[in-house]
Design a protein around this motif. Structure first.
Motif, mmCIF file in Angstrom:
data_model
loop_
_atom_site.group_PDB
_atom_site.id
_atom_site.type_symbol
_atom_site.label_atom_id
_atom_site.label_comp_id
_atom_site.label_asym_id
_atom_site.label_seq_id
_atom_site.Cartn_x
_atom_site.Cartn_y
_atom_site.Cartn_z
ATOM 1 N N ILE A 412 0.839 -1.209 0.000
ATOM 2 C CA ILE A 412 0.000 0.000 0.000
ATOM 3 C C ILE A 412 0.872 1.256 0.000
ATOM 4 C CG2 ILE A 412 -1.672 1.331 1.365
ATOM 5 C CD1 ILE A 412 -2.792 -1.373 2.333
ATOM 6 N N VAL A 413 1.893 1.262 0.847
ATOM 7 C CA VAL A 413 2.804 2.410 0.902
ATOM 8 C C VAL A 413 3.517 2.582 -0.433
ATOM 9 C CG1 VAL A 413 4.866 3.350 2.004
ATOM 10 C CG2 VAL A 413 3.133 2.215 3.399
ATOM 11 N N THR A 414 4.010 1.471 -0.993
ATOM 12 C CA THR A 414 4.728 1.534 -2.267
ATOM 13 C C THR A 414 3.837 2.076 -3.377
ATOM 14 O OG1 THR A 414 6.131 -0.325 -1.608
ATOM 15 C CG2 THR A 414 6.025 0.189 -3.958
ATOM 16 N N ALA A 415 2.586 1.607 -3.437
ATOM 17 C CA ALA A 415 1.664 2.090 -4.462
ATOM 18 C C ALA A 415 1.428 3.593 -4.338
ATOM 19 C CB ALA A 415 0.337 1.336 -4.356
ATOM 20 N N ARG A 416 1.352 4.087 -3.100
ATOM 21 C CA ARG A 416 1.154 5.525 -2.885
ATOM 22 C C ARG A 416 2.389 6.309 -3.325
ATOM 23 N NH1 ARG A 416 -2.443 9.406 -3.150
ATOM 24 N NH2 ARG A 416 -2.106 11.079 -1.611
ATOM 25 N N LEU A 417 3.579 5.803 -3.043
ATOM 26 C CA LEU A 417 4.812 6.467 -3.455
ATOM 27 C C LEU A 417 4.908 6.526 -4.978
ATOM 28 C CD1 LEU A 417 7.417 4.934 -0.941
ATOM 29 C CD2 LEU A 417 6.270 7.157 -0.805
ATOM 30 N N VAL A 418 4.529 5.432 -5.633
ATOM 31 C CA VAL A 418 4.546 5.410 -7.100
ATOM 32 C C VAL A 418 3.556 6.425 -7.658
ATOM 33 C CG1 VAL A 418 4.024 4.001 -9.132
ATOM 34 C CG2 VAL A 418 5.352 3.030 -7.239
ATOM 35 N N ALA A 419 2.363 6.503 -7.056
ATOM 36 C CA ALA A 419 1.356 7.451 -7.531
ATOM 37 C C ALA A 419 1.827 8.896 -7.374
ATOM 38 C CB ALA A 419 0.043 7.239 -6.775
ATOM 39 N N LEU A 420 2.545 9.174 -6.292
ATOM 40 C CA LEU A 420 3.042 10.533 -6.050
ATOM 41 C C LEU A 420 4.340 10.811 -6.803
ATOM 42 C CD1 LEU A 420 2.395 10.802 -2.194
ATOM 43 C CD2 LEU A 420 1.066 11.869 -4.028
ATOM 44 N N GLY A 421 4.986 9.758 -7.269
ATOM 45 C CA GLY A 421 6.238 9.930 -7.999
ATOM 46 C C GLY A 421 7.370 10.452 -7.158
ATOM 47 N N ALA A 425 10.117 12.656 2.371
ATOM 48 C CA ALA A 425 9.381 12.533 3.629
ATOM 49 C C ALA A 425 7.879 12.794 3.484
ATOM 50 C CB ALA A 425 9.984 13.472 4.678
ATOM 51 N N PRO A 426 7.431 13.832 2.740
ATOM 52 C CA PRO A 426 5.990 14.026 2.579
ATOM 53 C C PRO A 426 5.301 12.836 1.906
ATOM 54 C CG PRO A 426 7.164 16.022 1.989
ATOM 55 C CD PRO A 426 8.198 14.963 2.167
ATOM 56 N N ALA A 427 5.965 12.246 0.903
ATOM 57 C CA ALA A 427 5.374 11.091 0.226
ATOM 58 C C ALA A 427 5.285 9.892 1.160
ATOM 59 C CB ALA A 427 6.191 10.745 -1.017
ATOM 60 N N VAL A 428 6.343 9.672 1.947
ATOM 61 C CA VAL A 428 6.330 8.565 2.907
ATOM 62 C C VAL A 428 5.215 8.756 3.925
ATOM 63 C CG1 VAL A 428 7.611 7.434 4.764
ATOM 64 C CG2 VAL A 428 8.764 8.024 2.618
ATOM 65 N N LEU A 429 5.065 9.974 4.445
ATOM 66 C CA LEU A 429 4.007 10.251 5.414
ATOM 67 C C LEU A 429 2.641 9.993 4.801
ATOM 68 C CD1 LEU A 429 3.102 11.236 8.178
ATOM 69 C CD2 LEU A 429 3.225 13.580 7.315
ATOM 70 N N SER A 430 2.454 10.386 3.539
ATOM 71 C CA SER A 430 1.181 10.151 2.855
ATOM 72 C C SER A 430 0.904 8.654 2.709
ATOM 73 C CB SER A 430 1.201 10.821 1.487
ATOM 74 O OG SER A 430 -0.007 10.563 0.784
ATOM 75 N N GLY A 431 1.933 7.887 2.316
ATOM 76 C CA GLY A 431 1.761 6.448 2.173
ATOM 77 C C GLY A 431 1.484 5.760 3.488
ATOM 78 N N VAL A 432 2.195 6.169 4.533
ATOM 79 C CA VAL A 432 1.978 5.585 5.858
ATOM 80 C C VAL A 432 0.570 5.909 6.361
ATOM 81 C CG1 VAL A 432 2.668 5.745 8.288
ATOM 82 C CG2 VAL A 432 4.403 5.493 6.501
ATOM 83 N N THR A 433 0.119 7.132 6.144
ATOM 84 C CA THR A 433 -1.222 7.526 6.594
ATOM 85 C C THR A 433 -2.298 6.693 5.907
ATOM 86 O OG1 THR A 433 -0.476 9.798 7.011
ATOM 87 C CG2 THR A 433 -2.843 9.444 6.770
ATOM 88 N N LEU A 434 -2.149 6.488 4.583
ATOM 89 C CA LEU A 434 -3.117 5.666 3.855
ATOM 90 C C LEU A 434 -3.143 4.242 4.406
ATOM 91 C CD1 LEU A 434 -5.099 5.182 1.525
ATOM 92 C CD2 LEU A 434 -3.109 4.758 0.038
ATOM 93 N N ALA A 435 -1.967 3.661 4.646
ATOM 94 C CA ALA A 435 -1.901 2.297 5.164
ATOM 95 C C ALA A 435 -2.490 2.214 6.577
ATOM 96 C CB ALA A 435 -0.455 1.809 5.156
#
Length: 465
Positions: A412-421, A425-435
């Motif tokens: 889930i985190v990886t998919a969010r990072l790919v979507a954000l490109g 740190a902001p991308a990681v926080l977004s992925g962690v929050t989604l998960a």
């Protein structure tokens, strides 16, 4: 408890806790291990994967073998293998020896954990004493996963990663000395044969499933190897079901899975371990990638979670005595869902650590109430002949849950990072929050399903009336 029961509990819990620690003790040390003995970066994950594959894939098989040849005997064999594998890992000079050591530890886990749980059940009759013993067992198993992360960081920073292996050797030796003196042999009175075709198909099926989950986190859910592993798991597990329908001595009598207590108890157990162990992974990402904690600092932050799990192990039997197994599971998952959902408020502010500590303490305590409820539910009301099978299923659920959670949340985190490109740190926080949202939703959904579908067996209902 009698004095013998206390000694029995100490021996069994020491073994179970040590094996739980082994699951995560090397995670924070992987880069150091790789640099020290020549492991390439892309192959580092096999240090953890080789252990998980054996621990999850072989548990049901060895749980059944323990029923046939004796649970104490298998417990002692498993602890001897743990000591030998740990010694080999501590002196390993290359990647091959290290992987062999981790495989030995994984096989030892698959042997010891179901045997220890069966011995615990045979040593404590159904009732408050058994619930208390299961509560302590669940608390130490869950706390062991967290303790492994802390201990791994401490040993690596202060001594050497090799002590993550060597520390097991004196523990295994002490258990091997005490076990023959305090543990009574336990096996069903009826002699049955081992279902070899069933053992082969279910073991290979579980190995394929765990490998597929691990591979999905490393690459993607659509990777050909991942899809191939899942396809193989489906085919092998379908073959296992077919074999069990036709054999006279099935490894898993399918009728036992029709019991709501066994089925829903194990489902709740899988989800309890999926959600909590994967949350540790998500918060490790947050602490290290967003707040810039060191691996040791991140590990120490989970000490509060460990305290929560110990508290939950104490509260679990009390909750079961007061409200029953079903409500303990439902209430525990509900509190865990609320505590987990609050973690979506984590931010870049260093003060967020306060929220993290409070939420993980409360969630850890609630999670252990669920785990105690799952263990009691999945192993109560069964004959001695069925208890070994039930403990094997419960242990397998535990190992599958531990193994499954991190790959799912990582994907889930990886998919969010790919979507954000991005991987900042902001991308990681977004992925962690989604998960974290997904994690909390799983807790709440499991609570709802257990509330709707978990029913007491007919025998319990009849006795109650």
């Amino acid at each position: 408890m009698t004095g013998r029961q206390r000694l029995t509990l100490i021996v069994l819990l020491t073994a179970s806790f040590t094996l739980a620690v082994d699951f995560s003790i090397l995670n924070v040390a992987l880069p150091t291990v790789g640099a020290d003995i020549g492991f390439s970066l892309e192959n580092l994950q096999w240090i953890a994967t080789s252990f998980a594959l054996c621990a999850a894939g072989l548990t049901l098989l060895f749980g059944r073998v323990a029923d046939l040849v004796g649970r104490r005997r298998m417990f002692i064999i498993g602890m001897a293998l743990l000591g030998a594998g740990s010694l080999l890992g501590g002196i390993a000079s290359g990647p091959i020896l290290l992987i062999i050591a981790r495989v030995a530890q994984g096989i030892a886990t698959a042997i010891v954990v179901p045997a220890a749980l069966s011995l615990l059940l045979s040593s404590f009759p159904e009732g408050k004493l058994r619930e208390k013993a299961l509560g302590l067992n669940g608390a130490l198993m869950a706390a062991g996963f967290t303790t492994g992360a802390i201990l791994g960081g401490l040993l690596t920073d202060l001594l050497s990663w090799r002590w993550a292996f060597l520390i097991n050797v004196p523990v295994a030796a002490a258990v091997l000395v005490l076990a023959p003196m305090v543990l009574a042999e336990s096996r069903p009175t009826d002699k049955t044969r081992l279902d070899v075709p069933g053992a082969i198909t279910v073991t290979l099926g579980l190995l394929a499933l765990v490998f597929g989950l691990t591979r999905a986190a490393e690459s993607s859910w659509t990777d050909p190897t991942t899809l191939g592993a899942f396809a193989a798991a489906v085919i092998l597990l379908a073959a296992f079901v077919a074999v069990e329908h036709r054999t006279a001595t099935p490894l898993v009598p399918l009728a036992i899975l029709k019991r709501p207590t066994v089925a829903w108890g194990n489902i709740s157990g899988i989800l309890a371990f999926v959600t909590e162990t994967s949350l540790v992974f998500l918060l490790t990402l947050y602490l290290q990638q967003v707040l810039d904690y060191t691996p040791l600092g991140a590990g120490l932050a989970f000490a509060v979670l460990g305290l929560g799990t110990v508290l939950g192990g104490v509260l679990g039997p009390k909750a079961i005595s007061r409200v029953g197994n079903k409500r303990a599971i439902v209430y525990g998952f509900t509190v865990q869902a609320i505590a987990t959902a609050s973690l979506v408020l984590l931010s870049y502010d260093p003060a967020s650590i306060i929220l993290l500590l409070i939420a993980t303490f409360v969630g850890g305590a609630a999670n252990l109430v669920v785990i105690v409820g799952f263990m009691v539910t999945a192993t109560t009301g069964l004959s001695d002949k069925e208890s070994g099978l039930a403990t094997g299923l419960a242990t397998m659920s535990q190992q599958i849950g531990i193994t499954m959670g991190i790959p799912v949340m990582s994907a889930i985190v990886t998919a969010r990072l790919v979507a954000l490109g991005s991987t900042d740190a902001p991308a990681v926080l977004s992925g962690v929050t989604l998960a974290i949202w997904v994690n909390a939703a799983l807790c709440l959904a499991t609570a709802m399903f257990v509330a709707c579908f978990l029913r007491a067996p007919v025998t319990e209902e009849a006795s109650a009336s």
